[in-house]
Design a protein around this motif. Structure first.
Motif, mmCIF file in Angstrom:
data_model
loop_
_atom_site.group_PDB
_atom_site.id
_atom_site.type_symbol
_atom_site.label_atom_id
_atom_site.label_comp_id
_atom_site.label_asym_id
_atom_site.label_seq_id
_atom_site.Cartn_x
_atom_site.Cartn_y
_atom_site.Cartn_z
ATOM 1 N N PRO D 175 0.786 -1.227 0.000
ATOM 2 C CA PRO D 175 0.000 0.000 0.000
ATOM 3 C C PRO D 175 0.825 1.288 0.000
ATOM 4 O O PRO D 175 1.862 1.373 0.657
ATOM 5 C CB PRO D 175 -0.815 -0.079 1.289
ATOM 6 N N ILE D 176 0.318 2.241 -0.731
ATOM 7 C CA ILE D 176 0.836 3.612 -0.652
ATOM 8 C C ILE D 176 0.013 4.326 0.397
ATOM 9 O O ILE D 176 -1.204 4.133 0.509
ATOM 10 C CB ILE D 176 0.735 4.285 -2.027
ATOM 11 N N GLU D 177 0.696 5.156 1.148
ATOM 12 C CA GLU D 177 0.057 5.807 2.286
ATOM 13 C C GLU D 177 -0.363 7.234 1.947
ATOM 14 O O GLU D 177 -1.410 7.703 2.373
ATOM 15 C CB GLU D 177 1.091 5.855 3.407
ATOM 16 N N SER D 178 0.517 7.901 1.229
ATOM 17 C CA SER D 178 0.128 9.252 0.841
ATOM 18 C C SER D 178 0.809 9.630 -0.464
ATOM 19 O O SER D 178 1.826 9.046 -0.839
ATOM 20 C CB SER D 178 0.427 10.278 1.931
ATOM 21 N N LEU D 223 -8.073 2.229 -7.126
ATOM 22 C CA LEU D 223 -7.029 1.420 -6.480
ATOM 23 C C LEU D 223 -7.595 0.536 -5.368
ATOM 24 O O LEU D 223 -6.936 -0.405 -4.922
ATOM 25 C CB LEU D 223 -5.922 2.310 -5.916
ATOM 26 N N GLY D 224 -8.811 0.862 -4.899
ATOM 27 C CA GLY D 224 -9.399 0.055 -3.844
ATOM 28 C C GLY D 224 -9.957 -1.245 -4.399
ATOM 29 O O GLY D 224 -9.999 -1.466 -5.619
ATOM 30 N N GLY D 225 -10.412 -2.101 -3.515
ATOM 31 C CA GLY D 225 -10.968 -3.381 -3.929
ATOM 32 C C GLY D 225 -12.487 -3.332 -3.952
ATOM 33 O O GLY D 225 -13.112 -2.283 -3.833
ATOM 34 N N ILE D 226 -13.058 -4.501 -4.120
ATOM 35 C CA ILE D 226 -14.503 -4.663 -4.010
ATOM 36 C C ILE D 226 -14.738 -5.647 -2.874
ATOM 37 O O ILE D 226 -14.092 -6.697 -2.822
ATOM 38 C CB ILE D 226 -15.099 -5.201 -5.332
ATOM 39 N N VAL D 227 -15.612 -5.268 -1.949
ATOM 40 C CA VAL D 227 -15.876 -6.173 -0.818
ATOM 41 C C VAL D 227 -17.337 -6.609 -0.849
ATOM 42 O O VAL D 227 -18.205 -5.899 -1.340
ATOM 43 C CB VAL D 227 -15.567 -5.486 0.530
ATOM 44 N N ASP D 237 -14.484 -0.587 -1.927
ATOM 45 C CA ASP D 237 -14.008 -0.293 -0.565
ATOM 46 C C ASP D 237 -13.188 0.978 -0.440
ATOM 47 O O ASP D 237 -12.800 1.356 0.670
ATOM 48 C CB ASP D 237 -13.261 -1.506 0.021
ATOM 49 N N MET D 238 -12.925 1.649 -1.540
ATOM 50 C CA MET D 238 -12.280 2.965 -1.509
ATOM 51 C C MET D 238 -10.929 2.946 -0.773
ATOM 52 O O MET D 238 -10.531 3.930 -0.180
ATOM 53 C CB MET D 238 -13.200 4.019 -0.873
ATOM 54 N N HIS D 239 -10.244 1.810 -0.864
ATOM 55 C CA HIS D 239 -8.897 1.740 -0.279
ATOM 56 C C HIS D 239 -8.930 1.975 1.237
ATOM 57 O O HIS D 239 -7.950 2.418 1.832
ATOM 58 C CB HIS D 239 -7.984 2.790 -0.938
ATOM 59 N N THR D 240 -10.054 1.667 1.849
ATOM 60 C CA THR D 240 -10.204 2.048 3.263
ATOM 61 C C THR D 240 -9.392 1.207 4.224
ATOM 62 O O THR D 240 -9.018 1.682 5.293
ATOM 63 C CB THR D 240 -11.679 1.978 3.708
ATOM 64 N N LYS D 241 -9.105 -0.026 3.843
ATOM 65 C CA LYS D 241 -8.334 -0.838 4.797
ATOM 66 C C LYS D 241 -6.961 -0.235 5.035
ATOM 67 O O LYS D 241 -6.428 -0.268 6.131
ATOM 68 C CB LYS D 241 -8.243 -2.280 4.287
#
Ligand SMILES: NC(=O)c1ccc[n+]([C@@H]2O[C@H](COP(=O)([O-])OP(=O)(O)OC[C@H]3O[C@@H](n4cnc5c(N)ncnc54)[C@H](OP(=O)(O)O)[C@@H]3O)[C@@H](O)[C@H]2O)c1
Ligand SMILES: NC(=O)c1ccc[n+]([C@@H]2O[C@H](COP(=O)([O-])OP(=O)(O)OC[C@H]3O[C@@H](n4cnc5c(N)ncnc54)[C@H](OP(=O)(O)O)[C@@H]3O)[C@@H](O)[C@H]2O)c1
Lengths: 372, 372, 372, 372
Positions: D175-178, D223-227, D237-241
């Protein structure tokens, strides 16, 4: 003579320059020619091309030349070449091209040095390939006479643009009597680094050194015929039988590629042709280069635009890979007879493409190789 | 009549446009004029100027007008104005300017609508302020006759550039017979939003709708005289005694401000003047507007450059605040007689500055106020 | 110490260059300074200025220097000058400026050569005039000690733009911890001929040699303090007590003048200030140079734009003659704390104007002349 | 599923616009797709394409569509189309695309209207074709459920450029953080007439309405997944994890085509990868679209430049027909971890090419036609 798939080795002098790079790009997939040797200055000699060049084309460097070692511009490195293209600086082109000719090489030059030479044809391939008839005399008059070596030049980029429609008009309507030309020339016409950006962003420079004289003089040589004197010697007649007065005003504009020219002409014939007749004559004009099958010659020698606001350099300069000339806004001129706008790609038909078509023509006619 | 420090209230119509903004900027510290009322479309009316305008000048909005409320372009809002400047769109300028004239207001317009009106003088203040003599007739022929109201227009921006040196040459050497002009016009000449950037970055557009006709027609009205018929009526003679043929080719170029024009002329007089004589005549030319003391009239009506590569729009357009005209490259033309390059600031002397000098002249001559 | 109308003779080194020309233009009507001597390379030396220079400013060459003879950059030609401004190329600035210092001249330099010198202050006059306190030590440590000679440099043009708002923010909110900067730099920043037009028309070059390092290093020297060691010697502390990490990405863009920079900052203090607090702090920031009366110091050190789409280089670079800095779009940054856009005129406050204000300050403080 | 030479009829909505013209050009010789129907506004409907369009491409209008009649954007005119590409203005795209989906058409849209829809995948084909798994739910949740109709959007052009290298980095290093992004965007990104030339010649506009929000939001969706929830429903999921903070600053620059972006990233993983590791990961990155054989997918998803001054829009935007992304200047960032420059052709991979590859993928995977 057909080429029947035969490939000719060619050299490129000034291979790292703006015109040189265009030669490399155009020759990458050429049906006749294979790049065999590259020449540039001592700064570049000895380096692989990719290290020597500051590549500014939008396509990548062709893989066949990426690692080719750049040579000094000496004939010994080019002995295997059937054709040598020159995109050399005028400072050095004179001596180098001469040495290549003496070494029996066929030189197709973009430089201005030999354009005014009375034995060197100045050939715009869409116009006056008939001037190849001067090559035998060029060879013969050398001491000692040459067997295969010769120099053919193509015209200045801004001359090229205007001379194509003028040739078409003279073919259809007879001699042109006078012609006023105002050019708006692209920055690539000055090579690299060429025009400083501080001089041209948000600006026009209404002057290009030597350019107006080139247009005014070269046009006469190209559009004129070749006459034979009582001594059997041929000379370029400079359009003298029907004097043609040309007045050019040259401007540099912030355009990358493509010279735009506003042209007004007066015909000798009265009454002059109508705009519609002019449009038809331009559209109908074909070049011998195309007819005999030069692969780089454009199908539409002159493409005539009907829209009121064309041609435009950004939109039209790459039509037919820049090998033809675009004309638009054909209309009456209140002072001379007819006026129109010309667009010619200064790096393509205005430079490298002209040399290449000239060489294609020479191959097809058997002039290269001394069989002329 | 001197102004002796008197200040005149003025209005600006189309105050939010390209030309209107230039009026506002130029009037900020004017010795005669004080901005008193602003007019624009219904979109803008009712708003303080700073909210209505999309200010694109490089100096800040003058503090005196920042919060001034923009009005609709109706005469009642401008009744206190001695002078009304118009930078209206041609779509609406016709009716609005007419209503202002009927309301006895003195209108100085940039719009094209009344330029061809047989009673409206088309005045380039560096050239033909003598045409003010048409104003009394313009007023008298109205039904009912006007006391103070009138319309004076200035010329199209590209006409203005060429007509100043032509006037200088005719004054010195007699009638010009023909003239071929190729313009390279700045994008600000098309107003805002005007030319889409996709059309002009790395490009030239060799066409500006209606522009060539304007140059070809307006020049005749401006350079021609006024003749009085047997019926006592005055008419513009359109240079008919010495017919003048003009041929213009207009191009849009990626330049912010300043129109560059390549001009070739042929004089009636044979032999024609030499380039040096032409240079001297241009340099010596003075305008009556300057002589009588119009504060915005330039000291050098025509500044003649000696350097081979000038004038250039970016470097020369702000000389004398853009109120004069620059000429360079005076030289022989192989087809006509003499050719040269002109630069005129299209937004200054090509538009707002012309109107302002026209109004200064009218004040100094007592024409404004009906005292003519 | 007041100047009470006294005029100081000044010299300009590199007078023919881009920055040198700007010096000449700015000094034309300066209340303290009179141009007395001009220096340039051997190519130019001996010629009147008008012949030596390729003048590219929009106002004409000031009449007082038109015919002034350009000298070689040797101290003997500048002995009468109280102040010497340098716009020399970095290739030669090192030796020449040193020789001028040794000749007891006060040198205000734009070149990079002495910026990293541990005894030479690097002064952005809107920020760290306090660094003048290093001058006595610079003189004293010379062998033999100097009485009047010294060198002060100003910062790189892109550093200047960012360091002004950063200084304002540190003054109001304490140390900044990190800062990411992306610049879009004008072509005039590369001098003349500088950037070839073929590289920048319709293009961006995402690299300027050495520029990112300059911003990252110079900012620390400018924003840092001066500390005195146990040995009594002063050193620049490079912001070390509160380490400041700076990351710059530099791009060349097709803009004539005015560097635009997108800046994100993180403050040490938590919580960080709000955008509104930042706007107020920037607007409130004043420079000592302005307070003590430097005539070229801008009234608005930082002008804060409220419109969403400003500052823009073409519209804002000439505000206050380019002597201040414009900031706009102050808003939250999702990664650091606050982000904003800066515009600084690279040729004015980014170069010549900085040197001039530095010299004005030195005059007003009595540092020039050795009375410090 | 292979296409085995089968040709699919396709429609183009907004066919006359900037993106629409690019669709037409790209589809001219497409192995799967044949243009069958064209839609635009009422202004254009009923006219042959050549009359309706203000063609601004450098190649001529493909002969197959020159005379095709433009339709209104109503599903009945597109019933035979297996695929409908939309380059509609956002003002109208919402309703029109919805009506097409309801008519059981497969819509591939460039407009922003459905990008934030919780059932519409936002697919950059070089990154997240896995998001096609949302299509069945999109159809199923409709009332009544759809059999074949669906909408897939591609991303905003500036998002596209940055999301490709970010995806490559996340695949290689987690993951990229910022991420801080500063864009320099081409004028073609604003459509036609789009940006007025007066706003952008010799200028930068440091603001593009809504653009920063698009980059900051769309990147998370892509860049997020699908949950899948307990209720069986899928959500993005908007990269929320691994929360990813993105900060963008958007600028308009005078470049015709090609968005350049300066990007700094911080990785979650410590220590972060080295510049060399990053270069290798970028170069090694491949897209599923290429792997499964989408004909328009580029071989080099990310081309990594080694030269210090590349990528440049004018030189690199047409590499691989603009279908890939170029990265250069990979180096350490003093504030975050790594910084680099991205170039993406906004009209190709940033718009039309993305939609076309998305459709190619859907064809190859059997999603088009309801067989998903
Ligand atoms: N630009 C040049 O170099 C130049 C040179 C010579 C002559 N001209 C002529 O000068 C005139 C103005 O040109 P421009 O370039 O300034 O154009 P512009 O930038 O488009 O400005 C037009 C102005 O007209 C106003 N306007 C439009 N519709 C109106 C309405 N219905 N009622 C009242 N006001 C209305 C506009 O007000 P809103 O803001 O409220 O819409 C705006 O103030 C034109 O006639 C042009 O041909 C221009
Ligand atoms: N340009 C880019 O780089 C880019 C990149 C990514 C995404 N996008 C997005 O792509 C879309 C198109 O952008 P663009 O730059 O191509 O815009 P554009 O040049 O303005 O083209 C707009 C198109 O929409 C049509 N249209 C407008 N109103 C309509 C109506 N009422 N009914 C039917 N058709 C209508 C127009 O047809 P007429 O000719 O008949 O008016 C034209 O074909 C936008 O949503 C934009 O945000 C653009």
């Amino acid at each position: 003579m057909m080429t029947s798939g035969k490939q000719y080795k060619v050299g490129v002098l000034g291979a790292t320059g703006t015109v040189g790079q265009r030669f490399i790009a155009l020759l990458a997939e050429h049906p006749f020619f294979v790049v065999h040797a590259l020449g540039a200055s001592q700064r570049s000699a000895g380096k692989p091309y990719i290290k020597a060049v500051n590549w500014k084309q939008t396509q990548p460097i062709p893989s066949a030349v990426r690692e080719m070692i750049v040579q000094e511009c000496k004939p010994e490195h080019f002995q295997d070449c059937a054709v040598v293209f020159s995109g050399l600086d005028a400072d050095v082109a004179g001596d180098i091209e001469q040495s290549f000719r003496l070494a029996e090489l066929a030189v197709f030059s973009n430089a201005k040095n030999y354009r005014r030479d009375p034995h060197v044809p100045l050939i715009v391939p869409l116009v006056n390939t008939s001037h190849y008839s001067m090559v035998p005399q060029q060879r013969a008059l050398h001491q000692p006479p040459l067997k295969k070596g010769f120099i053919v030049t193509n015209a200045n980029c801004s001359t090229t643009g205007v001379v194509v429609p003028l040739a078409a008009l003279e073919r259809a309507f007879g001699p042109i009597e006078s012609c006023i030309i105002t050019t708006m020339q692209a920055i690539s016409g000055a090579g690299y680094p060429g025009v400083p950006s501080l001089d041209i962003v948000d600006n026009i420079v209404p002057y290009i050194s030597g350019e107006e004289e080139k247009i005014e003089w070269e046009t006469l040589k190209i559009l004129g015929g070749i006459v034979q004197g009582d001594d059997g010697l041929k000379t370029f007649d400079m359009h003298t039988k029907q004097p043609l007065r040309i007045s050019a005003s040259c401007n540099r504009v912030p355009v990358i590629e493509g010279h735009t020219e506003c042209v007004s002409v007066r015909f000798a014939r009265r009454p002059p042709p109508s705009p519609q007749q002019v449009r038809e004559a331009l559209q109908a004009y074909t070049s011998e280069a195309y007819t005999i099958g030069c692969p780089s010659a454009p199908r539409h020698t002159v493409y005539v635009h009907e829209e009121p606001d064309r041609p435009q350099p950004r939109l039209d300069r790459d039509y037919q890979s820049g090998a033809g000339v675009c004309v638009g806004r054909v209309r009456q001129c209140r002072v001379l007879d007819i006026k129109f706008v010309v667009l010619a790609n200064n790096v393509a038909i205005g430079a490298a493409t002209s040399s290449i078509i000239n060489a294609e023509y020479a191959v097809l006619k058997g002039i290269v190789g001394g069989h002329a």
